[in-house]
Scaffold this active site. Structure first.
Site, PDB file in Angstrom:
ATOM      1  CD  GLU A 285      -1.479  -6.268   5.144  1.00 18.87           C
ATOM      2  OE1 GLU A 285      -1.138  -6.553   3.974  1.00 18.87           O
ATOM      3  OE2 GLU A 285      -1.601  -5.096   5.556  1.00 18.87           O
TER       4      GLU A 285
ATOM      5  CG  HIS B  50      -3.553  -3.638   2.910  1.00 23.63           C
ATOM      6  ND1 HIS B  50      -2.629  -3.143   3.803  1.00 23.63           N
ATOM      7  CD2 HIS B  50      -4.188  -2.559   2.395  1.00 23.63           C
ATOM      8  CE1 HIS B  50      -2.698  -1.822   3.826  1.00 23.63           C
ATOM      9  NE2 HIS B  50      -3.630  -1.433   2.974  1.00 23.63           N
TER      10      HIS B  50
ATOM     11  CB  CYS C 222      -1.015  -0.034   1.129  1.00 24.41           C
ATOM     12  SG  CYS C 222      -2.456   0.973   0.720  1.00 24.41           S
TER      13      CYS C 222
HETATM   14  N1  GLN Z   1      -2.179   6.749   2.538  1.00 22.17           N
HETATM   15  C1  GLN Z   1      -2.171   5.970   1.340  1.00 22.17           C
HETATM   16  C2  GLN Z   1      -3.489   6.028   0.595  1.00 22.17           C
HETATM   17  O1  GLN Z   1      -4.501   6.339   1.181  1.00 22.17           O
HETATM   18  C3  GLN Z   1      -1.826   4.530   1.645  1.00 22.17           C
HETATM   19  C4  GLN Z   1      -2.847   3.817   2.467  1.00 22.17           C
HETATM   20  C5  GLN Z   1      -2.353   2.558   3.110  1.00 22.17           C
HETATM   21  O2  GLN Z   1      -1.143   2.336   3.171  1.00 22.17           O
HETATM   22  N2  GLN Z   1      -3.268   1.740   3.618  1.00 22.17           N
HETATM   23  O3  GLN Z   1      -3.556   5.739  -0.560  1.00 22.17           O
END
Ligand code: GLN
Length: 523
Positions: A500, A498, A372
């Site tokens: 995970e 993600h 992310c």
């Molecule tokens: N802040 C970034 C976004 O909103 C990454 C979000 C995250 O790592 N879950 O795109």
């Protein structure tokens, strides 16, 4: 209706989530369809708006619900995909009640905590119940907390209607004093507290350093209104995945089946002893550095920790997580580890530190996984240091950057509310033929969970690609870049999603398995 309620006594942090998940799992192994449900007393509608330092990680489900981290334990132990219905908060209940009141649905009545709020809670549990043989409810917090009182009252009412189809399990703390004696008094008091709320526990599980002594069990039985057979031990274990086996040894499932008069079901067999064996046989060692900004609270990265463990077991290796605070990291920190992982995050603090970690991994052939925000900083690093786009950045950190390689997703530009408005939940992703991603997933199309507002800016894709970056996973419908990799590097891969949230002890997430494998090769 068949319902098991797990309450906690004396202290928080006893591992009630893991215990509830283990109870669910041993019943699943006996053939029952169990659906877990977590009750949280806070007034937030969901934990999505909370800083991870407040409440640990926010766990995202396929349907996009942002939930309590205990749902991660449930999914990992039970190997199921849950929905947002599995998490009830005070905020979500009151929101519904207040909306109904504004719509005039209460027909002129005075809207009260009892019966209107309690009815709303119980309606949700009833609806949920139709989908499972057993609903397993974990009440967050500790008995006596003001936050969960309404929920306990609602459950009391529901249990009155349902007789022995309801089972209350109380998990309580048994401290050990200097003389080595296990003390039951705090548990006696917390059971009294429960009795004052109208609930007699059917089973008491004692959390302690060692298994409960016979004497301790006798005392709990005598003072807490249960028989000795109904008192079980939940002692400190080397690994949380040993707990289902410990509870099986004490035949907790048999006890529950008997007490609730459950019909026999064809068992589903999973050999916990085999898994325990496998964990004990992890002889290789590997160190993975996690470069984050909430490293002071490991729960902020709980699913990542568990995914690394799953991937380690798959590779017969014990994974040691080395927590590296992104703002303070130095070369020395990076040199100590066999691989680097940059997880998700929000806001600008820590971003430059993460970019440095990515640069180090890329230039020194250190296996790297970005997740992310970790994916986004990998794009920024590549743009700055390979494509020569100095000062490239994400507009989340620097709205004025000359090269906004990461920018808000179009649909996000007019959204102002913070709660539940990110790009959330599972989306399909198409993998490129012959890419590293295609190889490690061994598939063409995958589905993974998301939680973000920013994405790779389309205006920069061709310059990044021309300079060698490969986008090997794409959400085709909207042409969003989901996976990147650097060919020629031993293992340099990052995902906008993600992985995970999908890792299970029985199915470790491929991106983590690949990372541990590459780290083992390096060390
Ligand atoms: N802040 C970034 C976004 O909103 C990454 C979000 C995250 O790592 N879950 O795109």
């Amino acid at each position: 209706m068949k319902c098991i309620v797990v309450t906690g006594g004396v202290l928080s942090g006893l591992g009630k989530g893991v215990t509830t998940a283990s109870i669910g799992r041993i019943l699943k192994d006996r053939g029952y369809k169990v659906l877990p449900l977590k009750i949280d007393g806070y007034v937030n509608v969901d934990p999505g708006t909370m800083n991870p330092y407040e409440h640990g990680e926010v766990f995202v489900l396929d349907d996009g619900a942002e939930t309590d981290l205990d749902l991660g334990h449930y999914e990992r132990f039970l190997n199921v995909d849950l929905t947002g219905e599995s998490n009830i908060t005070t905020g979500s209940v009151y929101k519904t009640v207040i909306e109904k009141e504004r719509e005039g649905k209460y027909l002129g009545k005075t809207v009260q905590i009892i019966p209107h709020v309690t009815d709303e809670i119980n309606d949700r549990i009833r609806r949920f119940n139709s989908k499972a043989d057993i609903v397993l409810i974990e009440v967050g917090g500790t008995v006596g907390d003001i936050e969960n009182r309404v929920f306990i009252e609602a459950l009391r009412q529901l249990s009155r209607e349902n007789g022995n189809n309801f089972l209350f399990i109380h998990l309580s703390y048994i401290p050990v004093i200097l003389s080595g004696e296990q003390k039951t008094k705090p548990t006696q008091h917390s059971v009294k507290e429960l009795l004052a709320l109208g609930i007699q526990p059917d089973i008491v599980i004692g959390r302690s350093q060692m298994p409960l002594a016979e004497e301790t069990k006798k005392k709990i039985a005598l003072f807490c209104g249960v028989s000795e057979r109904d008192v079980l031990s939940n002692q400190d274990l080397e690994d949380i995945y040993f707990l289902p086996m410990e509870l099986t040894k004490q035949d907790l499932a048999g006890l529950i089946i008997k007490k609730m008069g459950l019909k026999p079901a064809p068992p589903y067999t999973f050999r916990w002893d085999n898994l325990v064996d496998k964990i004990n046989k992890c002889t290789k060692q590997v160190k993975i550095g996690i470069v984050g900004k909430y490293t002071g609270l490991e729960d902020a990265y709980l699913s990542i920790k568990e995914s690394l463990k799953h991937a380690g077991i798959h590779n017969k290796a014990h994974v040691e997580c080395i927590w590296i605070e992104s703002d303070e990291a130095t070369l020395r920190d990076y040199k100590k580890v066999d691989a680097l992982l940059v997880p998700g995050g929000f806001g600008s603090r820590g971003v430059e530190g993460k970019i440095k970690a990515v640069k180090y991994a890329r230039e020194n052939n250190v296996p790297f996984l970005g997740i992310c925000l970790g994916f986004q900083v990998a794009v920024i690093e590549y743009a700055r240091n390979v494509c020569g786009l100095k000062k490239a950045n994400t507009t989340e950190t620097d709205p004025q950057t000359p090269y906004p390689v990461i920018d808000l997703i179009e649909e996000q530009k007019n959204i102002h509310d913070k709660g539940g408005t990110m790009r959330l939940g599972a989306y399909p992703c198409t993998l490129k033929d012959k890419s590293l991603a295609g190889k490690i997933y061994d598939d063409k199309k995958i589905s993974e969970r998301h939680r973000h507002r920013w994405e790779v800016n389309h205006d920069f894709i061709s310059i990044l690609e021309k300079n060698g970056l490969v986008f090997s996973g794409v959400y085709e419908e909207r042409q969003l870049m989901e996976i990147l990799e650097v060919p020629g590097h031993p293992y340099f891969i990052a995902s906008q999603f993600h992985p995970e949230f999908r890792s299970r002890i029985e199915h470790p997430a491929p991106l983590f398995v690949g990372l541990v494998k590459a780290a083992l090769k390096k060390n």
